[in-house]
Each structure stands twice: as C-alpha cells, then as structure tokens.
Write a protein that holds these residues in place. Structure first.
Motif, PDB file in Angstrom:
ATOM      1  N   LYS A   1       2.657  -2.549  -1.336  1.00  0.00           N
ATOM      2  CA  LYS A   1       2.001  -3.471  -2.259  1.00  0.00           C
ATOM      3  C   LYS A   1       2.249  -4.922  -1.837  1.00  0.00           C
ATOM      4  CE  LYS A   1       0.315  -0.451  -5.135  1.00  0.00           C
ATOM      5  NZ  LYS A   1      -1.111  -0.197  -5.030  1.00  0.00           N
ATOM      6  N   CYS A   2       1.318  -5.737  -2.253  1.00  0.00           N
ATOM      7  CA  CYS A   2       1.409  -7.164  -1.949  1.00  0.00           C
ATOM      8  C   CYS A   2       2.660  -7.751  -2.576  1.00  0.00           C
ATOM      9  CB  CYS A   2       0.156  -7.855  -2.486  1.00  0.00           C
ATOM     10  SG  CYS A   2       0.255  -9.642  -2.495  1.00  0.00           S
ATOM     11  N   GLN A   3       3.366  -8.549  -1.789  1.00  0.00           N
ATOM     12  CA  GLN A   3       4.619  -9.156  -2.265  1.00  0.00           C
ATOM     13  C   GLN A   3       4.388 -10.151  -3.402  1.00  0.00           C
ATOM     14  OE1 GLN A   3       6.398  -9.733   1.989  1.00  0.00           O
ATOM     15  NE2 GLN A   3       7.748 -10.776   0.580  1.00  0.00           N
TER      16      GLN A   3
ATOM     17  N   GLU B   1      -9.573  -3.885   4.179  1.00  0.00           N
ATOM     18  CA  GLU B   1      -8.894  -4.889   3.364  1.00  0.00           C
ATOM     19  C   GLU B   1      -9.328  -6.317   3.636  1.00  0.00           C
ATOM     20  OE1 GLU B   1      -5.070  -4.642   2.293  1.00  0.00           O
ATOM     21  OE2 GLU B   1      -5.460  -2.566   1.718  1.00  0.00           O
TER      22      GLU B   1
ATOM     23  N   CYS C   1      -1.772  -9.387   0.179  1.00  0.00           N
ATOM     24  CA  CYS C   1      -3.140  -8.900   0.179  1.00  0.00           C
ATOM     25  C   CYS C   1      -4.067 -10.068   0.485  1.00  0.00           C
ATOM     26  CB  CYS C   1      -3.510  -8.284  -1.165  1.00  0.00           C
ATOM     27  SG  CYS C   1      -3.625  -9.517  -2.478  1.00  0.00           S
TER      28      CYS C   1
ATOM     29  N   CYS D   1       1.284 -10.464  -5.686  1.00  0.00           N
ATOM     30  CA  CYS D   1       0.690 -10.010  -6.935  1.00  0.00           C
ATOM     31  C   CYS D   1       1.174  -8.616  -7.318  1.00  0.00           C
ATOM     32  CB  CYS D   1      -0.836 -10.015  -6.838  1.00  0.00           C
ATOM     33  SG  CYS D   1      -1.474  -8.846  -5.624  1.00  0.00           S
ATOM     34  N   ASN D   2       1.709  -7.895  -6.345  1.00  0.00           N
ATOM     35  CA  ASN D   2       2.220  -6.535  -6.568  1.00  0.00           C
ATOM     36  C   ASN D   2       1.167  -5.566  -7.112  1.00  0.00           C
ATOM     37  OD1 ASN D   2       4.465  -5.000  -6.045  1.00  0.00           O
ATOM     38  ND2 ASN D   2       5.197  -5.056  -8.148  1.00  0.00           N
ATOM     39  N   ILE D   3      -0.095  -5.934  -6.979  1.00  0.00           N
ATOM     40  CA  ILE D   3      -1.153  -5.068  -7.482  1.00  0.00           C
ATOM     41  C   ILE D   3      -1.910  -4.434  -6.319  1.00  0.00           C
ATOM     42  CG2 ILE D   3      -3.223  -4.928  -8.928  1.00  0.00           C
ATOM     43  CD1 ILE D   3      -2.233  -7.591 -10.229  1.00  0.00           C
ATOM     44  N   ASN D   4      -2.424  -5.333  -5.444  1.00  0.00           N
ATOM     45  CA  ASN D   4      -3.231  -4.837  -4.329  1.00  0.00           C
ATOM     46  C   ASN D   4      -2.369  -4.311  -3.190  1.00  0.00           C
ATOM     47  OD1 ASN D   4      -5.471  -5.756  -5.718  1.00  0.00           O
ATOM     48  ND2 ASN D   4      -5.343  -7.792  -4.779  1.00  0.00           N
ATOM     49  N   ASP D   5      -3.021  -3.475  -2.366  1.00  0.00           N
ATOM     50  CA  ASP D   5      -2.366  -3.011  -1.155  1.00  0.00           C
ATOM     51  C   ASP D   5      -2.330  -4.142  -0.145  1.00  0.00           C
ATOM     52  OD1 ASP D   5      -3.608   0.355  -1.307  1.00  0.00           O
ATOM     53  OD2 ASP D   5      -1.560  -0.389  -1.523  1.00  0.00           O
TER      54      ASP D   5
END
Lengths: 351, 174
Positions: free
Chosen positions: B2-4, A258, B29, B6-10
């Motif tokens: 999930k990212c706080q 990541e 992320c 964008c809520n898309i990426n891990d």
C-alpha cells in the motif's frame, strides 16, 4: 583492411527480429581454448606469440572460416583499436598488449576469434534476441572446424585447459544483454540481482567487465564453466533468464495499470528530446534509448525501429564519431555530432 | 504494497527524493505522487553499479590468497614453463597446459572454491565437421575395400570403390 571500414556498416547481431527481443537485446556465447604445446599467451615471448597467431589464422583458413578479416591489434593505430573495442570485437585487455595478437572477424561480425588475449583462442558468436542454444551451436561449430586442424589443450580430469581456472572445463561463457526498465522502476531489480548472484550468474553493465550499469541494460552470464556440461549451463541460463523476462513483463503490466500516463509521458518526452536536441552526451542517449525501447515493447512505435536503436548505441561512440567526421573531436564537439546523428535517425519516427 | 502516504491505493512505484542531503525512498501511489509533484525517473539510479562480489570475483582479484602467509604456500614449480605455485596464486593465471598437473591437488581445491565441483563433466560430443567426418568414413571404406578384394568379393568391392569416388568428389568440391 582498416577497422574504419567496419564503422560504416551495421553488424548482423544488432539486427532486430530475434526471439523475445523486446527484453533481451542479444545473446552471446564464447569458448576459451588453448593450443597444445605452447605456453599461455601471457607468458609467451614475441616469437612464440607470432607462431601461435599464424597457426590459428592458418587453421581458420583451412577450416573454411576464411581469412575473412584478420586484424593484428599490435599493428594498428590506437584509433583503429578503439573501433574494434567499440564494436565489441576485442577487449581493452587485448588492445593494450604488445606482440602478435588480434582478432579474426567472420560473417558480418556475428562471429569472431580473439587471438592471444588471456587464452590463445576466444571464439565468440552473437545473435539478436534470446537464443542461447543457437548461439552456442554457432560457436561450437566454429570451434569444431578449428579443432579439426589443431590440437587444443585438454585433460580428462579438468576438461579444456585455460589460463584462468575460472574458465576451465567447458571454457564456455554464455551471456545475454537484457533490458529491464520496469524492474528498475519498481525497485524489484535488487531482488533480481541478489538471486542471480546466488544462482551463479555474473551481472555487468552493457559494456562488459568492470563497467557501470546504465540505461537499464544488464549483461548476465554464467560464472561457472566447470563441473557441469554445456547443456546444463545453457538450460540454467534459459530458466533463469526466462523467469526474469516474465518478471519484467509482469512489472511492465503493473506499471501500465498504475501509472500508464506517466510511463507514456516519459516515453514520448524522450522521443521529443531525441528528435530536437542539439547537444547529447552518450550517457543521456543511453537513458533516452531505454525509454524508447520500452515504447517499442508497448507497441507505441513501429517494430523496425529497434534496429536503429541498436545501431545508435554503437555508432555514436567516440571513435565511431571521429571516423565519421574524419578528424579528432573533443568531447563537446562529439556531443554536438552525436545529437546531429540522433536527430537524423529519429526524423522518420512518427509521433 | 500500500501507498505510504494515503495507505489506500496500491503502490508499485518507488520514488527517491534527496531532502536536506538525505535520500528518501518512498513507495507511493500515482495520485499521491502527483500531489507531491514527484515524477518517475528513467535513469537506473539506485542499482548497485557492479554486481555483488562472489568467490569467483574474489579469486580473480587474488583475494583468496590473502589468508595464506607466503611461507606456507607449497614450493612447487611447473617444469614445463617455470611458473611457481606462488606466482600462480598471486596472478591467478596458469602458465601452460602442464601447470595444472604440476600443482596437483591444490588445483582441485581452487576449482572447488570457484566452481563448486572437482570433476569435469562434458556430455556434448565434439561434432565433427563434414570434412573430418568424410575423412573418417574414407578410412573405414578403404579398409572394407581391402577386405573385399582379399576375399575376392569383387562386386561388393566395386560398390565400395564407387562410394569412395563419390566422397572424394564431394571433398574436392568444398
């Protein structure tokens, strides 16, 4: 012999090359024993302490452990006692007490016997990397040799008798010094610490009991020595630490997936500071070393440098610096000397 | 997780920020982190400085004694070293290797609290050093020798005698 002489050498147990030493830096085993027929050290008068001390040193000599190096802490200057503390050969508790007490150091500091600390004997052995079985064998071997010459306090009901009930039974404390930067970064470390506590492990900072956790390094040891066999204690440690090692490796993998550029940046910046700084506190050094250790694990730096990192942790401590300089230094002067030594050591590290 | 933001990426990294004297913990992320100008800190911030206390730690600090009023503590003294049960409970240390006998059942209770067991268990036999083993062997051989000589089995006796000589030689060389 003066402890100062020790400060110019590197103890065996810091040598890299042990199993899994990317994550576990060293393993340690300690057996607590007392001589039959004498009161425990904290209640013994001067004369009795002296007798106990002589019996133990004689027994060690007879058993082939030799008188190698025996330090009577009550006869040493404070500065010399500090060298022994900084090299993890004695505890601060031992250093502060009067009467015949001390430590017998064997084999390039990979093994020692503390005399008249909380118990008459605290036999310990260290090895690099993750090898609790071998380090236990080592300490048990020393214990057996001494046991042939003296009688230890033992009862069928309670096993080996110790001053503190927390050590009774096997008298065994086995521990590892483990480096977990990824678990700290991903904040998974809280989970790990909660479960190790539930599984019967004590976790301390790398300087031992009562110290803070810094540099992403943790000392993990069994809390319970009674009601289980030595083998069970070792197996439990192997399982739990094995799981933590796997968890750390997975976390490193995730971080690299990541945020690899951030991680690499952190590692190389740390090396940059180490190669150029003119002032360095021990706190800063420990944290920078953590980043470099991660770099080592990731294969960014050559393997042989981990010995240098391990040695830096010991040799840049206050008393060691003063021994090297040959005079007392104040904190600011120590920070400068520390930075000098660090720059010197990192000169050969290729960027 | 999930990212706080964008809520898309891990989001595997957790950032801590002090905003207006309050600590903010965020799982974000790497892209959002970069956008917000956050970088990862290598320091072991935010981990408990000392591990959580357990019954073991509390015994060590004498806390297990706080509930028992002093006059309720049994009045026992170890005859060997003079330590009273009261003193033992307050300092957490035995005085000598007879104390545990003197204090009887109370010791088992304490062991149960600290270790969770009341029975000692040790299957690892003490390994004898080569010298101690040699001494034991010598004892056995010497009695065998006596037996053979008594029974006039001189050949066997001679064998034993040679074995003894070998071991003695080995012990001297050490």
């Amino acid at each position: 012999m003066n402890p100062r002489i020790l400060s110019f050498s590197i103890p065996d147990w810091l040598n890299s090359g042990g199993p899994d030493d990317g994550i576990v830096i060293s393993s340690r085993a300690r057996l607590a024993r007392n001589l039959k027929g004498y009161v425990y050290a904290h209640r013994a008068g001067k004369k009795e302490l002296g007798e106990i001390f002589d019996v133990i040193v004689d027994a060690a000599a007879e058993s082939g452990l030799g008188r190698d190096t025996v330090f009577r802490t009550n006869e040493l200057e404070t500065s010399d006692r500090n060298i022994l503390i900084e090299r993890h050969l004695i505890s601060t508790a031992l250093a502060s007490k009067e009467g015949a007490r001390g430590v017998l150091v064997a084999g390039s500091e990979s093994a020692s016997v503390m005399i008249n600390e909380e118990d008459h004997l605290r036999i310990q052995a260290f090895l690099p990397g993750f090898d609790p079985e071998t380090v236990y064998d080592k300490v048990r071997d020393m214990e057996s040799k001494i046991a042939d010459e003296v009688q230890f306090s033992f009862s069928k009901e309670f096993g080996y008798l110790t001053a503190c009930p927390t050590n009774m039974g096997t008298g065994l404390r086995i521990s590892v010094l483990i480096h977990l930067p990824a678990l700290v970064l991903t904040k998974e470390i809280q989970k790990v610490l909660r479960s190790t506590s539930q599984l019967g492990f004590a976790v301390r900072g790398y300087k031992g009991e009562g110290t803070d956790i810094i540099g992403n390094m943790f000392q993990m040891s069994n809390q319970k020595s009674f009601g289980r066999t030595e083998l069970e204690i070792i197996e439990n440690l192997k399982t739990v630490i094995g799981n933590i090692i796997d968890y750390e490796k997975k976390s490193i993998g995730l971080l690299m997936k990541e945020a690899s550029s951030q991680i690499l940046d952190k590692v190389w910046r740390s090396i940059g500071i180490l190669k150029t700084a003119r002032v360095m506190s021990s706190h800063e050094l420990i944290n920078l070393i953590s980043a470099v250790r991660l770099g080592l694990y990731l294969g960014l730096i050559e393997k042989h440098d981990s010995l240098m990192l391990n040695d830096l942790m010991i040799s840049t401590q206050p008393e060691h610096l003063q021994a090297k300089h040959g005079a007392v230094l104040d904190a600011a002067e120590r920070d400068v000397l520390r930075a000098d030594i660090v720059r010197e050591r990192f000169v050969d590290l290729n960027v | 997780m999930k990212c706080q933001v964008c809520n898309i990426n891990d989001a595997q990294i957790v950032f801590t920020q002090i905003v207006d004297n309050e600590k903010l913990v965020m799982r974000i992320c790497i892209d959002c982190a970069r956008e917000k100008g956050l970088s990862i800190e290598f320091e072991s911030a935010d981990i408990p400085e000392k591990s959580p206390k357990t019954a073991y730690d509390e015994f060590f600090e004498g806390k297990l004694n706080e509930d028992t009023p002093v006059h309720d503590l049994p009045d026992i003294t170890c005859l060997s070293c003079g330590l009273t049960f009261r003193a033992f409970k307050s300092d957490g240390l035995f005085g000598c290797d007879s104390c545990h006998e003197a204090f009887g059942g109370h010791v088992k209770e304490i062991l149960k609290q600290i270790h969770g067991y009341t029975e000692h268990k040790s299957f690892m036999k003490k390994r004898k050093s080569p010298r101690a083993k040699a001494r034991e062997d010598m004892k056995d051989l010497k009695s065998s020798l006596e037996r053979y000589v008594a029974n006039e089995e001189y050949e066997k006796a001679a064998e034993i005698r040679d074995k003894i000589a070998e071991i003695q030689k080995g012990m001297e060389e050490k």
